[in-house]
Design a protein around this motif. Structure first.
Motif, mmCIF file in Angstrom:
data_model
loop_
_atom_site.group_PDB
_atom_site.id
_atom_site.type_symbol
_atom_site.label_atom_id
_atom_site.label_comp_id
_atom_site.label_asym_id
_atom_site.label_seq_id
_atom_site.Cartn_x
_atom_site.Cartn_y
_atom_site.Cartn_z
ATOM 1 N N ASN A 1 1.084 -1.230 -0.156
ATOM 2 C CA ASN A 1 -0.157 -0.058 -0.036
ATOM 3 C C ASN A 1 0.752 1.316 -0.079
ATOM 4 N N ILE A 2 0.374 2.365 -0.862
ATOM 5 C CA ILE A 2 1.163 3.391 -0.573
ATOM 6 C C ILE A 2 0.286 4.577 -0.043
ATOM 7 N N PRO A 3 0.992 5.562 0.775
ATOM 8 C CA PRO A 3 0.098 6.485 1.337
ATOM 9 C C PRO A 3 -0.670 7.477 0.303
ATOM 10 N N VAL B 1 7.023 -14.778 -16.770
ATOM 11 C CA VAL B 1 5.687 -14.499 -18.105
ATOM 12 C C VAL B 1 5.159 -13.236 -17.551
ATOM 13 N N ILE B 2 4.835 -12.405 -18.388
ATOM 14 C CA ILE B 2 3.785 -11.601 -18.430
ATOM 15 C C ILE B 2 2.717 -11.839 -19.310
ATOM 16 N N TYR B 3 1.420 -12.081 -18.850
ATOM 17 C CA TYR B 3 0.353 -12.701 -19.727
ATOM 18 C C TYR B 3 -0.384 -11.366 -20.268
ATOM 19 N N ALA C 1 6.770 8.831 -14.024
ATOM 20 C CA ALA C 1 5.834 9.436 -13.501
ATOM 21 C C ALA C 1 5.567 8.953 -11.986
ATOM 22 N N ARG C 2 5.739 9.969 -11.349
ATOM 23 C CA ARG C 2 5.633 9.474 -9.827
ATOM 24 C C ARG C 2 4.418 9.938 -9.023
ATOM 25 N N LEU C 3 3.428 9.142 -8.510
ATOM 26 C CA LEU C 3 2.275 9.457 -8.075
ATOM 27 C C LEU C 3 2.616 10.177 -6.765
HETATM 28 N N1 LIG Z 1 2.509 -13.331 -14.410
HETATM 29 C C1 LIG Z 1 3.162 -13.338 -13.370
HETATM 30 O O1 LIG Z 1 3.975 -14.134 -13.168
HETATM 31 C C2 LIG Z 1 2.778 -12.373 -12.233
HETATM 32 C C3 LIG Z 1 1.518 -11.880 -12.346
HETATM 33 C C4 LIG Z 1 1.180 -10.982 -11.171
HETATM 34 C C5 LIG Z 1 1.875 -10.778 -10.139
HETATM 35 N N2 LIG Z 1 3.221 -11.304 -10.164
HETATM 36 C C6 LIG Z 1 4.023 -11.012 -9.013
HETATM 37 O O2 LIG Z 1 3.558 -10.414 -8.001
HETATM 38 C C7 LIG Z 1 4.537 -9.395 -7.647
HETATM 39 C C8 LIG Z 1 3.841 -8.030 -7.703
HETATM 40 O O3 LIG Z 1 3.400 -7.606 -8.804
HETATM 41 P P1 LIG Z 1 3.353 -5.897 -9.204
HETATM 42 O O4 LIG Z 1 3.276 -5.848 -10.821
HETATM 43 O O5 LIG Z 1 2.842 -5.321 -8.068
HETATM 44 O O6 LIG Z 1 4.906 -5.392 -8.821
HETATM 45 P P2 LIG Z 1 6.258 -5.260 -9.865
HETATM 46 O O7 LIG Z 1 7.127 -4.901 -9.001
HETATM 47 O O8 LIG Z 1 6.268 -6.049 -11.018
HETATM 48 O O9 LIG Z 1 5.630 -3.688 -10.615
HETATM 49 C C9 LIG Z 1 5.264 -2.633 -9.730
HETATM 50 C C10 LIG Z 1 5.720 -1.306 -10.448
HETATM 51 O O10 LIG Z 1 5.244 -0.150 -9.814
HETATM 52 C C11 LIG Z 1 5.990 0.729 -9.801
HETATM 53 N N3 LIG Z 1 6.035 1.619 -8.768
HETATM 54 C C12 LIG Z 1 6.217 1.743 -7.447
HETATM 55 N N4 LIG Z 1 5.844 2.706 -6.779
HETATM 56 C C13 LIG Z 1 5.422 3.628 -7.661
HETATM 57 C C14 LIG Z 1 4.563 4.870 -7.589
HETATM 58 N N5 LIG Z 1 4.616 5.525 -6.029
HETATM 59 N N6 LIG Z 1 4.156 5.434 -8.443
HETATM 60 C C15 LIG Z 1 4.218 4.886 -9.748
HETATM 61 N N7 LIG Z 1 4.887 3.695 -9.941
HETATM 62 C C16 LIG Z 1 5.230 3.140 -9.125
HETATM 63 C C17 LIG Z 1 7.476 0.158 -9.932
HETATM 64 O O11 LIG Z 1 8.546 0.895 -10.325
HETATM 65 C C18 LIG Z 1 7.272 -1.097 -10.587
HETATM 66 O O12 LIG Z 1 7.360 -0.960 -12.142
HETATM 67 C C19 LIG Z 1 5.731 -9.367 -8.709
HETATM 68 O O13 LIG Z 1 6.693 -10.023 -7.734
HETATM 69 C C20 LIG Z 1 5.128 -10.162 -9.678
HETATM 70 O O14 LIG Z 1 6.372 -10.963 -10.356
HETATM 71 C C21 LIG Z 1 3.632 -12.277 -11.304
#
Ligand SMILES: NC(=O)c1ccc[n+]([C@@H]2O[C@H](COP(=O)([O-])OP(=O)(O)OC[C@H]3O[C@@H](n4cnc5c(N)ncnc54)[C@H](O)[C@@H]3O)[C@@H](O)[C@H]2O)c1
Length: 478
Positions: A157-159, A356-358, A243-245
């Motif tokens: 969660n982010i504030p 994998v990214i689906y 782009a930073r929220l």
């Molecule tokens: N297909 C798959 O294998 C699959 C699917 C879903 C989730 N997962 C796993 O679940 C985990 C979580 O996935 P996820 O997509 O939440 O995490 P992620 O780490 O893949 O991506 C999160 C992204 O959010 C960005 N980010 C962080 N804070 C931010 C902010 N304040 N403003 C803008 N951008 C910000 C980061 O830079 C990053 O690019 C991962 O480890 C992933 O491997 C895997």
């Protein structure tokens, strides 16, 4: 103390339930503790992956892709459909049914293997005792020779964007929208952001992804990441990099977010906002203060290469320990630990965990990227093959993307297989199998691949490593 087990597993996700089944198969008296209550109000096995992760998201990805095809692509084949409509509640309840079948199936497997299920919250006490707080609040203490901690992870969660599971949702809430949001914001261009963004974009949402980093998919090979960004942008996903929220405000059922980018302060208003900025390990109320199980500086349970914690007989696997948060990594760790407890010399190859990214096209890889290898000083040869040159991909009207094989220039050993395109996950798995056996690009090139298949693109990319591709002009001629 009511009972003593050879193995108690805390957590019934893809790490924990697999560990429990394998331990039972090996003749160990095994228990698993799970507290998650599914939509039916019953204990549901399978953890995040089966209940609110991999499986439900794939159900929605498949439904939404079929809709997209019917809407956009059928006419290429000469198929006319009349108006194509999506009934979102039906799509969502189909997803729920799949989850129910699978979690029920795992429950049945647990039983069939003679694993005892304790429904409730498990906590490790000193001396390899485990406290179970049942769903009714009753507490019992179990004893074990070995404990496997498999408590998983939860969304960060982010504030600036507190999740209310109504307008601002996390990955769980985003699986249950009952209508298509007109404007959808996604924070984070990671795996979850891109997959869930794709689902709703295909159904008609105007999707904006807000990503803090400047580099898109930094873990992927740069060439693949570049192609992926192009393809997803072409599909209508607006992906804002750098782009930073900074904040969000919900009013009248909409959310206005503030973010900063290269041009300064920006604002955007959405009907729904998905926060997908990563996941963190779950260790809350998991370890009594005197267990002596150490955490690392990032809050993960500290383990060695064999998933042993700092306490003999206590192991930890899956998302709660270092390494990628992937179901298949967790499951393999579960098998390794169960087998080691049974006295086998099991180990796991952390170098060959596929990612994998689906999205569509899928993005997948195994091994190292060209950039990482070069940065490590490894000289490489690279072969690529575009799906645009594949007869099978043309027949399927699915020609975006490429296969890339990266091999050691001195030994020809394949060090990475990277794919964006149709069935990328399946193709990368072929690379993973070959790499596990130490394949060279030449070995792969000498194998017979069925024609016409998408797999031929892997064959051709392997041939291209040494300038021998048949169906494209080779960059390198030998
Ligand atoms: N297909 C798959 O294998 C699959 C699917 C879903 C989730 N997962 C796993 O679940 C985990 C979580 O996935 P996820 O997509 O939440 O995490 P992620 O780490 O893949 O991506 C999160 C992204 O959010 C960005 N980010 C962080 N804070 C931010 C902010 N304040 N403003 C803008 N951008 C910000 C980061 O830079 C990053 O690019 C991962 O480890 C992933 O491997 C895997």
């Amino acid at each position: 103390m009511s009972d003593k087990f050879d193995v108690i597993v805390i957590g019934g996700g893809p790490g924990g339930y697999v560990a429990a089944i394998r331990a039972a198969q090996l003749g160990l008296k095994t228990a698993v503790i799970e507290k998650y209550q599914g939509k039916e109000g019953k204990t549901a096995m399978g953890g995040t992956c089966l209940n609110v992760g991999c499986i439900p998201s794939k159900a929605l990805l498949d439904s939404s892709y079929k809709f997209h095809e019917a809407h956009e692509s059928f006419k290429v084949h000469g198929i006319s459909t009349g108006e194509v409509a999506m009934d979102v509640p039906t799509m969502v309840s189909r997803k729920d049914q799949i989850v129910k079948n699978l979690t029920g199936g795992v429950g049945a497997l647990i039983k069939a293997n003679g694993v005892t299920l304790f429904e409730g919250h498990g906590k490790l006490l000193a001396g390899k005792q485990v406290e179970v707080t049942g769903l009714d609040g009753n507490i019992q203490v179990l004893a074990a020779e070995n404990v496997i901690l498999a408590s998983g992870s939860t969304p960060v969660n982010i504030p600036p964007a507190p999740v209310d599971q109504d307008v601002i949702v996390d990955s769980t809430g985003a699986l249950d929208f009952q209508s298509v949001p007109g404007k959808l914001g996604v924070i984070g261009a990671g795996v979850i952001g891109l997959e869930l963004g794709s689902v709703w974009a295909r159904l008609g949402s105007e999707v904006t992804v807000i990503e803090a980093m400047d580099k898109f998919l930094p873990a992927a090979d740069e060439q693949i990441a570049k192609e992926a960004l192009k393809a997803l942008t072409k599909q209508g996903l607006k992906i804002l990099m750098g782009a930073r929220l900074t904040g969000s405000e919900v009013s009248n059922g909409q959310v206005t977010v503030s973010y900063t980018d290269a041009n300064g302060e920006q604002k955007a208003t959405f009907d729904k906002l998905i926060v997908a900025v990563g996941r963190r390990p779950v260790t809350a109320d998991l370890l009594a203060a005197d267990t002596e199980v150490n955490l690392d500086e990032r809050g993960f349970i500290y383990v060695d290469d064999y998933c042993a914690t700092s306490v003999p007989g206590v192991y930890a696997i899956g998302d709660v320990v270092r390494g990628p948060m992937l179901a298949h990594k967790a499951s393999e760790e579960g098998v390794m630990v169960a087998e080691r407890i049974a006295g086998h010399k099991a180990q796991m190859n952390y170098d060959l965990i596929p990612s994998v990214i689906y999205t569509h096209p899928e993005i997948a890889w195994v091994g190292k990227s060209e950039q990482v290898l070069k940065a490590e000083g490894v000289e490489v040869n690279v072969g690529t093959f575009p799906f645009a040159a594949s007869g099978r991909a043309m027949a399927a009207n699915d020609t975006a993307g490429l296969v890339k094989v990266v091999a050691d220039a001195k030994t020809d050993r394949v060090l990475g297989v990277h794919v964006m395109g149709p069935s990328a996950a399946e193709l990368v798995q072929q690379g993973a199998i070959a790499m596990e056996f130490g394949t060279s690009a030449e070995d792969l090139g000498m194998m017979v691949f069925s024609h016409p298949t998408l797999s031929e693109a892997l064959h051709e990319a392997a041939l291209a490593v040494n300038g021998h591709a048949i169906h494209i002009a080779n960059r390198k001629k030998r």
